[in-house]
Design an enzyme around this catalytic site. Structure first.
Site, short mmCIF file in Angstrom:
data_model
loop_
_atom_site.label_atom_id
_atom_site.label_comp_id
_atom_site.label_asym_id
_atom_site.label_seq_id
_atom_site.Cartn_x
_atom_site.Cartn_y
_atom_site.Cartn_z
N ASN A 123 -1.10 -19.12 11.39
CA ASN A 123 -2.51 -19.49 11.20
C ASN A 123 -3.31 -19.29 12.48
O ASN A 123 -4.45 -18.80 12.45
CB ASN A 123 -2.61 -20.96 10.78
CG ASN A 123 -2.63 -21.16 9.29
OD1 ASN A 123 -2.72 -20.20 8.52
ND2 ASN A 123 -2.55 -22.41 8.86
N GLY A 132 -12.72 -5.41 13.70
CA GLY A 132 -11.61 -4.50 13.47
C GLY A 132 -10.33 -5.24 13.16
O GLY A 132 -10.06 -6.32 13.68
N ASP A 166 -3.02 -9.67 7.49
CA ASP A 166 -1.98 -8.86 8.12
C ASP A 166 -1.50 -9.51 9.41
O ASP A 166 -0.30 -9.50 9.72
CB ASP A 166 -2.50 -7.45 8.41
CG ASP A 166 -2.83 -6.69 7.14
OD1 ASP A 166 -2.19 -6.96 6.11
OD2 ASP A 166 -3.73 -5.83 7.19
N GLU A 225 0.82 -1.21 0.00
CA GLU A 225 0.00 0.00 0.00
C GLU A 225 0.86 1.27 0.00
O GLU A 225 0.38 2.34 0.35
CB GLU A 225 -0.96 0.01 1.20
CG GLU A 225 -2.15 -0.92 1.03
CD GLU A 225 -3.10 -0.91 2.21
OE1 GLU A 225 -4.26 -1.32 2.02
OE2 GLU A 225 -2.70 -0.50 3.32
N ASP A 260 -15.18 -10.81 11.96
CA ASP A 260 -14.68 -9.85 10.96
C ASP A 260 -13.34 -10.36 10.44
O ASP A 260 -12.39 -10.53 11.20
CB ASP A 260 -14.51 -8.47 11.62
CG ASP A 260 -13.97 -7.41 10.66
OD1 ASP A 260 -13.91 -7.68 9.45
OD2 ASP A 260 -13.60 -6.32 11.14
N GLY A 280 -7.55 -18.70 2.95
CA GLY A 280 -8.75 -18.49 3.75
C GLY A 280 -9.03 -19.63 4.70
O GLY A 280 -8.16 -20.05 5.47
N LYS A 281 -10.23 -20.18 4.64
CA LYS A 281 -10.66 -21.21 5.58
C LYS A 281 -9.84 -22.49 5.46
O LYS A 281 -9.76 -23.27 6.40
CB LYS A 281 -12.15 -21.53 5.36
CG LYS A 281 -13.08 -20.39 5.71
CD LYS A 281 -14.52 -20.78 5.44
CE LYS A 281 -15.47 -19.63 5.76
NZ LYS A 281 -16.88 -19.99 5.45
#
Length: 294
Positions: A264, A275, A240, A141, A234, A210-211
């Protein structure tokens, strides 16, 4: 035991988080359930994740001379992060991210602001700090020339580099050749390599899925390290958290499989609260969670 020393070079944002039961379709207005201002930015998130897990973290980035910039610097300092390397910018606002959360998923719009005022020359005064780090951790970023300069400095001093290629963009071969570890998700992997043969850099890839968990190559074969199943509130910041925890684990000398399991677990704990930074675990919380899981 000596604390891991990690330098994070990346973005610092304020996250504007809206929670709604469902995403609006184009042209539609829906009522939201809640709104929060939460410190974020991929660089700051990864720095906080590493600091909470016991690392000495030095943050290099930029914020605007505005209310968000002041608040974010104070927040990082409270987390124990060294912010001497955060550049104050007077002609542009602090970066922000608008995040809409619905049904356990999120959509994000980032306005870089001061993050894009960071330039390669800003890194020269922090060369010694980078040189004495165990890991230099970099998300995308910030402007690509800054990333390239940071990698060049780190490699000049034999410092391990973890590049988290998010947001995804095609990256030059030279940069991919220099980094030690690449941590894309599956979409980011495809964008970053942009049709080039994955085999050339496969040994550097740790792909978050992901999962399912994360996968990497071992002896030419892909190995999956499964994720931990937890109640999801969330998912913002899970990647990160993974990257910050991975940097800590590798700095502690863990082998790759053990480091991925450690990261993990940290990512799993992070998604149980609202958040990006709120759910990031402390070292004690993570060790307790791993002990419970066996």
């Amino acid at each position: 035991m000596r604390k891991p020393k990690i330098t994070v070079i990346g973005s610092i944002n304020m996250d504007l988080v809206t929670i709604t039961k469902r995403m609006p379709v184009q042209g539609e207005t829906v009522l939201g359930e809640a709104f929060r201002l939460i410190p974020g930015g991929k660089g700051a998130n990864q720095a906080v994740a590493a600091a909470r897990l016991g690392a000495d973290v030095h943050m290099i980035g930029a914020v605007g001379a505005d209310m968000f910039g002041t608040e974010l610097l104070q927040h990082l300092q409270k987390e124990g992060i060294i912010v001497d390397g955060v550049k104050p910018v007077t002609d542009v606002e602090t970066g922000i991210a608008t995040i809409v959360i619905s049904e356990g998923d999120n959509r994000i719009i980032v306005v870089p602001g001061a993050n894009h005022a960071l330039c390669p020359d800003d890194l020269e005064r922090w060369e010694e700090k980078i040189a004495t780090s165990d890991v230099c951790l970099l998300p995308l970023e910030i402007p690509l020339p800054v990333v390239e300069q940071a990698v060049a400095i780190a490699k000049r001093h034999g410092v391990r580099v973890i590049l988290n290629p998010a947001p995804a963009q095609p990256l030059p071969d030279q940069l991919l050749d220099q980094v030690d570890i690449l941590t894309p998700n599956e979409h980011e992997r495809d964008v970053v390599l942009a049709g080039r043969p994955m085999e050339k850099w496969a040994h550097k890839l740790i792909v978050t899925e992901g999962k399912r968990g994360v996968s990497f190559q071992r002896n030419g074969e892909w190995t999956l390290i499964p994720s931990f199943h937890v109640p999801v509130v969330d998912t913002t910041g899970a990647g990160d958290t993974f990257n910050g925890a991975l940097a800590v684990a590798l700095s502690k000398g863990m082998v790759l499989e053990e480091a991925c399991r450690y990261a993990n677990a940290a990512a799993a704990l992070s998604v149980t609260k609202l958040g990006a930074q709120t759910g990031m675990p402390t070292e004690k919380e993570l060790e307790s969670f791993l002990a419970e899981k066996g």
